[in-house]
Design a protein around this motif. Structure first.
Motif, mmCIF file in Angstrom:
data_model
loop_
_atom_site.group_PDB
_atom_site.id
_atom_site.type_symbol
_atom_site.label_atom_id
_atom_site.label_comp_id
_atom_site.label_asym_id
_atom_site.label_seq_id
_atom_site.Cartn_x
_atom_site.Cartn_y
_atom_site.Cartn_z
ATOM 1 N N ARG A 1 -15.059 -6.838 11.641
ATOM 2 C CA ARG A 1 -15.413 -6.200 10.841
ATOM 3 C C ARG A 1 -16.837 -5.605 11.287
ATOM 4 N NH1 ARG A 1 -13.783 -9.656 6.228
ATOM 5 N NH2 ARG A 1 -12.165 -8.499 5.189
ATOM 6 N N GLN B 1 -10.563 -0.178 4.533
ATOM 7 C CA GLN B 1 -10.403 -1.623 4.124
ATOM 8 C C GLN B 1 -9.669 -2.317 5.302
ATOM 9 O OE1 GLN B 1 -8.295 -2.425 0.438
ATOM 10 N NE2 GLN B 1 -8.348 -0.198 0.177
ATOM 11 N N ARG C 1 -6.745 4.301 6.380
ATOM 12 C CA ARG C 1 -7.543 3.878 5.210
ATOM 13 C C ARG C 1 -7.500 2.489 5.150
ATOM 14 N NH1 ARG C 1 -10.271 6.388 3.822
ATOM 15 N NH2 ARG C 1 -9.563 8.094 2.447
ATOM 16 N N VAL C 2 -6.373 2.053 5.759
ATOM 17 C CA VAL C 2 -6.232 0.365 5.537
ATOM 18 C C VAL C 2 -5.839 -0.111 6.884
ATOM 19 C CG1 VAL C 2 -4.918 -1.620 4.672
ATOM 20 C CG2 VAL C 2 -5.606 0.368 3.079
ATOM 21 N N VAL D 1 -8.204 -5.762 6.132
ATOM 22 C CA VAL D 1 -7.813 -6.894 5.023
ATOM 23 C C VAL D 1 -6.671 -7.830 5.970
ATOM 24 C CG1 VAL D 1 -7.994 -5.557 3.020
ATOM 25 C CG2 VAL D 1 -5.600 -5.488 4.336
ATOM 26 N N ASN E 1 -14.495 4.689 3.598
ATOM 27 C CA ASN E 1 -13.477 4.121 2.845
ATOM 28 C C ASN E 1 -12.349 3.205 3.300
ATOM 29 O OD1 ASN E 1 -14.585 5.584 0.366
ATOM 30 N ND2 ASN E 1 -13.863 7.458 1.601
ATOM 31 N N TYR F 1 0.722 -1.092 -0.077
ATOM 32 C CA TYR F 1 0.046 0.026 0.195
ATOM 33 C C TYR F 1 1.065 1.199 -0.056
ATOM 34 C CZ TYR F 1 -3.651 -3.307 1.243
ATOM 35 O OH TYR F 1 -4.474 -4.371 1.132
#
Lengths: 402, 402
Positions: A348, A364, A328-329, A366, A362, A206
């Protein structure tokens, strides 16, 4: 007066800045590219490139090298100018690797190792594996341009010392760089394991994501924070300590004791060691975190119920981190990240339910793609950054010239 | 290829970099100082200083200006080259000021104002106060080199728009910079109130503290984060949202509804509006947060009990933030910071008890020294940063030359 700023001005466009232009440009750059990118004169660019070629930090691009008889026009970083040695030390095992100057792993070895055995025992094992890796890849100790270690505890990054670690018995203030100094004449860098993982994930997966959170759920729970593209270590190297945030769990009368001495910490409910404890209490024969992971993956009802509870508790702490830090991630790694979707679904659910819509729309969440190599790759990227630092490049060039 | 990096290299040592050397150096610098600090030739330094003097961005130092007949040898930033207009918009009132280019307040005005009246009503009032401040200090609209606004909600800093604000009814995505464009031909900057406060406290009181947390306890609860000396706004401008972290409070059966729509948020227990609600329920005649503050300061037993509970809940959220961010200083501002020691004692008790020893041993929890001016001072510092940006300095110099 901001003397750091003045110092940065004084160096102008250093050799290291010129070398840095070539980083991540696999196809290489021509002299004309360097003139265009730096605004330096052609004469100055020639001088800088000659220095970098003389020190073998740059080499002709492969296709140019094949065209014998005329001078090379395109240059690339010489990834084989030296090697980097890295070790990711976990609570119950360690992974070591030798990497090229691009940060790519050339060979690796792992071994079980108990971090509570103390620095001398663990670092002797690291040393032994480093020696074997160098032999395997036909390198000398003098080829090593950087050594990097990740450890499961807070680190004073400036001195490379572990400080007040909750679980690293015997390591407090131990001079880790000093251990390697007799053998390796190069910088030795020590960082918290989750910081190294976060940096690896950021740089390699990323690179355009400025704000990223890495959550490592292994024996304990640790977090590494990337803020504005850099590791946020905080004032004492203690940042990212999600594992010891205190939580209230409704169906628990007596909050469990944590390894840090407090009660009711996130990892006392949701860390690997806590799951092992709970499974033992439920009558299962488990001794390691891997045992617990296998049991969860097998679909055992009690194990899955405990994993889901752990996920919801982790989710609560991560939701708070999202409100606070707005990444963001979020990349999740560590052994428990490999219990299929059980853990992710629970995390989540809580994060998207509890954090502000603005911070999650926005976002994520992961699985770490690099895990279980995120740590060693992050360390090699951190060492690679150091190679491009102006002062270091000057040393390498002068070392060659003398 | 990192084109931003290449761009920064290409500009070399810009006019803005030279001007920036003079910032914060009250006694000024000589030409020789600039040669020494930049490594530029004497001729180049003469050219750069001539440009900056011609644009009136630099002026001879006062003692030099008095020595008529020989050329000035020492120069300082011209704080009076223009002015900055700033407005700190709170939930129930706003504060406006005109500042010099050093960021110092020259005149200020405050007024009650309900943020839920929407952008048109609130910004019209800001405009009116700006006009009066300019008149009072004998400035024209054309003297204004920067406009800065702080608002009580998340901001997309790039566009200057408020995004999904929990309490700023009617402001979502409103083009605040566009409102000021017809009158002021200069940059307009919008930031979250707590960010501006954090930056003011950092720049003016703790310039050597890289990691600082500002907690504003007013009508709601907001946080501004300084990480590595910069405001951490996060991926969506939503960072620092401590007010909407969910907490479990043992003696509360039904978690209270928050203004954001969720239940059990920190500010639904500990924000000014929640204290007003609880005091009303207890039979007191209070309507504003200031009423509640007065009641707590008077020593009323119920009010003090509620304030202490609020402090412990805030302390829990701040303890989590300490574990996560590891700041060196926590500055507390907002109306409720002025309830003497009640609030601080409660917060300190929980933070020092719950956060890791490593993260708290050098931690200072202090009352904001700048409050209630922290917001406008932070905004003026942010605008001042912009004045020293190379591109802006070039514009100002070229504007003078043409």
């Amino acid at each position: 007066m901001d003397t750091i700023n003045a110092g940065a001005l004084r160096t102008g466009i250093a050799l290291g800045d010129v070398l840095a232009l070539f980083r991540d440009v696999d196809e290489g750059l021509t002299k004309a590219d360097v003139v265009r990118l730096t605004g330096l004169s052609r004469t100055t660019v020639n001088q800088r490139l000659d220095s970098l070629l003389g020190a073998q930090l740059l080499v002709p691009a492969p296709e140019d090298a094949r065209t014998r008889g005329r001078p090379a026009s395109r240059f690339v970083v010489n990834r084989h100018r030296g090697v980097l040695l890295v070790a990711d030390i976990g609570a119950t095992g360690l992974r070591t690797a030798v990497c090229d100057l691009g940060g790519e792993v050339r060979a690796e070895r792992e071994a079980p190792s108990d971090v509570t055995a103390g620095p001398t025992a663990v670092l002797a094992l690291v040393d032994e594996l480093f020696g074997r890796l160098l032999k395997e890849t036909r390198h000398e100790e003098s080829d090593v341009l950087g050594v990097g270690l990740g450890v499961p505890g807070p680190v004073d990054f400036g001195s490379g010392r572990v400080v007040s670690p909750p679980i690293m018995t015997g390591w407090d203030r131990y001079d880790i760089p000093g251990w390697f100094a007799p053998r390796y004449d190069c910088p030795v860098l020590v960082d918290k394991d989750a910081n190294a993982m976060a940096y690896g994930e950021h740089r390699l997966r990323y690179p355009d994501t400025a704000h990223l959170l890495m959550v490592k759920i292994g024996t304990g729970v640790g977090t590494g924070i990337i803020a504005s593209g850099r590791i946020h270590r905080g004032a004492d190297g203690a940042a990212g300590d999600v594992g010891h945030i205190q939580v209230t769990v409704e169906d628990v009368a007596e909050p469990p004791l944590c390894r840090c001495g407090n009660t009711g910490c996130v990892e006392a409910y949701a860390g690997g060691w806590a799951l092992v404890r709970d499974l033992k209490e439920a009558g299962y024969e488990v001794t390691t975190v891997d045992d617990a992971v296998r049991l969860i993956r097998s679909g055992d009802i009690t194990a899955v119920r405990l994993a889901r509870r752990a996920a919801r508790i982790l989710g609560g702490a991560i939701a708070d981190a999202v409100n606070m830090f707005n990444p963001r991630v979020i990349a999740i790694g560590g052994q428990l990240a490999h219990t299929d979707e059980q853990l992710f679904a629970g995390i989540r659910e809580v994060v998207y339910g509890r954090s502000l819509p603005l911070a999650t729309r926005n976002l994520q969440i992961v699985r770490s793609e690099l895990d279980p190599h995120a740590g060693i790759l992050g360390l090699s990227q951190l060492l690679t950054d150091g190679i491009y630092a102006p002062e270091r490049v000057r040393q390498l060039v002068e070392g060659t010239a003398s």
